[in-house]
Scaffold this active site. Structure first.
Site, mmCIF file in Angstrom:
data_model
loop_
_atom_site.group_PDB
_atom_site.id
_atom_site.type_symbol
_atom_site.label_atom_id
_atom_site.label_comp_id
_atom_site.label_asym_id
_atom_site.label_seq_id
_atom_site.Cartn_x
_atom_site.Cartn_y
_atom_site.Cartn_z
ATOM 1 N N SER A 28 1.024 -1.094 0.036
ATOM 2 C CA SER A 28 0.018 0.003 -0.179
ATOM 3 C C SER A 28 0.896 1.285 -0.059
ATOM 4 C CB SER A 28 -1.011 0.205 1.143
ATOM 5 O OG SER A 28 -1.455 1.436 1.454
ATOM 6 N N TYR A 72 -1.424 -0.201 10.051
ATOM 7 C CA TYR A 72 -1.443 -0.853 8.759
ATOM 8 C C TYR A 72 -0.429 -0.353 7.871
ATOM 9 C CZ TYR A 72 -3.577 -1.458 4.233
ATOM 10 O OH TYR A 72 -3.912 -1.862 2.977
ATOM 11 N N LYS A 76 2.500 -2.613 5.846
ATOM 12 C CA LYS A 76 2.762 -2.659 4.560
ATOM 13 C C LYS A 76 4.334 -2.067 4.206
ATOM 14 C CE LYS A 76 -1.424 -3.911 3.531
ATOM 15 N NZ LYS A 76 -1.576 -5.216 2.450
#
Length: 255
Positions: A146, A159, A163
């Site tokens: 991401s 998150y 990533k």
């Protein structure tokens, strides 16, 4: 009415984790469209059945389970090998983001859950497909990272960190598995999926204005990138992270 044409069988097989909807389903669609057979995984058995119906039961199968569950990982690889006899491509797409807020006071048990699902599961699947087929026969791995892993990502920091780890996992696997297996990553910006809905729902036009290409991503955008990275057209590419972001990195910061 346009006649549906079934593509010729490519002879290749892909395992796509988190493939029942959103980006994972978009990737599975792109691979089936070029003639691959695909096994998708996911937590919801009903969603998987619906996805297999859309992909075509003659070209797709599903194995339900939680990505971080090692027994599920082993079952998925065993079943795809039993059904198709090979697993040429692995797409690690399964992911979670259960928390929104600063990481300074983040519950560490939540951070562990994010890493187990987003990173450790990807390594587990990679180890299993390597042992089952790719070590002796070659293939590709695509990790869905991401843009949140490429810069600071306020309020989704856990998150983003996971990533960023996926990007480095890609480098490590690419180095170890060469020359037979190519390993690359895709780093999308905001793609219109249920998973990312909180980032644009109710203000899509406003969010889209931040992107030089004037729109948010759709799963097909990532499907096309994955199809490229698992094809011979990318035969001299490994260890790279392909940013698919509608041009957002041309501006300061990420929407």
């Amino acid at each position: 009415m346009t006649e549906h044409v079934t593509p010729a069988d490519s002879g290749k097989v892909a395992l796509v984790t988190g493939g029942s909807r959103g980006i994972g389903f978009g990737i599975a669609q792109a691979l089936v469209a070029r003639g691959d057979r695909v096994c998708i995984t996911g937590r919801n058995e009903d969603s998987l059945k619906e996805a297999v119906g859309l992909l075509g039961a003659d070209r797709a199968m599903a194995v339900p389970g939680k990505a971080h569950d090692e027994a599920h990982q082993a079952e998925a690889v065993e079943r795809v090998m039993a059904a198709y006899g090979r697993v040429d491509h692995l797409v690690n797409n399964a992911g979670t983001n259960p928390v929104f807020g600063p990481i300074a006071d983040l519950d560490l048990s939540v951070a562990r859950k994010v890493f187990e699902t987003n990173v450790i599961s990807a390594l587990g699947f990679a180890q299993l497909t390597w042992a089952a087929w790719q070590q002796d026969n070659g293939g590709t791995i695509v990790n869905v990272a991401s843009v949140a892993g490429l810069s600071a990502s306020p309020f989704v920091g856990a998150y983003g960190i996971s990533k960023a780890a996926m990007v480095n996992l890609t480098l490590q696997l690419a180095h170890e598995m060469a020359p037979g297996v190519r390993v690359n990553a895709i780093a999308p910006a905001v793609v219109k999926t249920k998973f990312a809905a909180a980032l644009y729902e109710g203000r899509e036009e406003e969010a889209a204005r931040s992107y030089p290409l004037g729109r948010l991503g759709v799963p097909e955008d990532i499907g096309g990138a994955a199809a490229f990275l698992t094809s011979e057209a990318s035969a001299w590419i490994t260890g790279q992270t392909l940013v698919v972001d509608g041009g957002i990195f041309l501006k300061a910061g990420v929407s």
